[in-house]
Design an enzyme around this catalytic site. Structure first.
Site, PDB file in Angstrom:
ATOM      1  N   CYS A 164       6.608  24.564 -67.000  1.00  0.00           N
ATOM      2  CA  CYS A 164       7.927  24.770 -67.594  1.00  0.00           C
ATOM      3  C   CYS A 164       8.458  23.442 -68.159  1.00  0.00           C
ATOM      4  O   CYS A 164       7.933  22.945 -69.142  1.00  0.00           O
ATOM      5  CB  CYS A 164       8.866  25.407 -66.577  1.00  0.00           C
ATOM      6  SG  CYS A 164      10.345  26.145 -67.305  1.00  0.00           S
ATOM      7  N   HIS A 207       5.881  30.211 -64.359  1.00  0.00           N
ATOM      8  CA  HIS A 207       5.818  29.571 -63.045  1.00  0.00           C
ATOM      9  C   HIS A 207       4.840  30.297 -62.115  1.00  0.00           C
ATOM     10  O   HIS A 207       5.230  31.273 -61.457  1.00  0.00           O
ATOM     11  CB  HIS A 207       7.203  29.575 -62.391  1.00  0.00           C
ATOM     12  CG  HIS A 207       8.206  28.704 -63.065  1.00  0.00           C
ATOM     13  ND1 HIS A 207       8.450  27.402 -62.680  1.00  0.00           N
ATOM     14  CD2 HIS A 207       9.030  28.946 -64.113  1.00  0.00           C
ATOM     15  CE1 HIS A 207       9.386  26.879 -63.450  1.00  0.00           C
ATOM     16  NE2 HIS A 207       9.758  27.794 -64.329  1.00  0.00           N
ATOM     17  N   GLU A 213       3.853  29.045 -59.317  1.00  0.00           N
ATOM     18  CA  GLU A 213       4.263  28.685 -57.955  1.00  0.00           C
ATOM     19  C   GLU A 213       5.317  29.638 -57.393  1.00  0.00           C
ATOM     20  O   GLU A 213       5.574  29.637 -56.189  1.00  0.00           O
ATOM     21  CB  GLU A 213       4.791  27.237 -57.916  1.00  0.00           C
ATOM     22  CG  GLU A 213       6.167  27.016 -58.500  1.00  0.00           C
ATOM     23  CD  GLU A 213       6.210  26.872 -60.003  1.00  0.00           C
ATOM     24  OE1 GLU A 213       7.271  26.459 -60.526  1.00  0.00           O
ATOM     25  OE2 GLU A 213       5.199  27.169 -60.673  1.00  0.00           O
TER      26      GLU A 213
END
Length: 206
Positions: free
Chosen positions: A70, A179, A181
């Site tokens: 990002c 993302h 994660e």
């Protein structure tokens, strides 16, 4: 991001302050998402000139693995470590939603956890994720197998050729807009992103 790295590797990541001018011994350097300097200029433009970025460039030039997610991807392009730029989303709205990604290149430490063509869910949280580059740059990325991830189905932010993530020529620097994660635990939305971090952990353990 720290949780994902610790979950995959069993080790606690070390935080580096943006005013630092050197790095500790590392296997992987991660530029996470967020809003560096409030994104008051172009996203990532000011952060690309932070004192630590000199050490980041040296680490990458020496063959170190660098992951930018990002805002981290925006910083990598602004710093010249990856080509192209991230502009306002095509709809001019901030996107906060899940998306589907396809794995375009499985031969890297970042993507070895999947087979080429695999699809997985990731989370979008950005207003400036529209990847753009000159046609010659896009052709080179495609021809050299440096497109790591592409939006599958809908292209939510209008990125050129649906590109969601790209690799450096040595495939040791990855910039990725969604993302992974955010999806490493079934209790908090699924574990579709875990193969990225597990693959990195396996690469550094071998």
């Amino acid at each position: 991001m720290a949780i994902a790295l610790r979950l995959a590797s069993g080790r606690a990541p070390v935080s580096v302050w943006h005013r630092d001018t050197s790095l500790p011994p590392l296997d992987l350097l991660v530029l996470p998402g967020g809003f560096s300097y409030g994104d008051y200029l172009r996203c990532g433009a000011i952060a690309a000139h932070s004192p630590v970025m000199g050490a980041v460039r040296e680490f990458a030039a020496g063959g170190g693995h660098v992951l930018g997610v990002c805002n981290g991807f925006q910083i990598l392009t602004e710093a010249g470590l990856l080509p192209g730029a991230l502009l306002r989303n095509a709809g001019l709205r901030f996107l906060s939603q899940d998306c589907q990604l396809s794995v375009e290149q499985a031969e890297s430490a970042f993507t070895r956890g999947w087979q080429e063509g695999a699809r997985f869910a990731a989370t979008l949280a950005h207003g400036d994720g529209n990847y753009v580059a000159e046609a010659s740059v896009l052709d080179r990325l495609e021809g050299e197998g440096l497109v790591a991830f592409r939006y599958a189905g809908d292209n939510p932010n209008g990125s050129a050729r649906g590109i969601a993530g790209i690799l450096s020529p040595n495939r040791r620097v990855l910039g990725l807009m969604p993302h992974p994660e955010n999806k490493v635990d079934p209790l908090t939305g699924g574990a579709d992103g875990l193969p990225l971090f597990a693959g990195l952990a396996q690469s550094f353990a071998s």
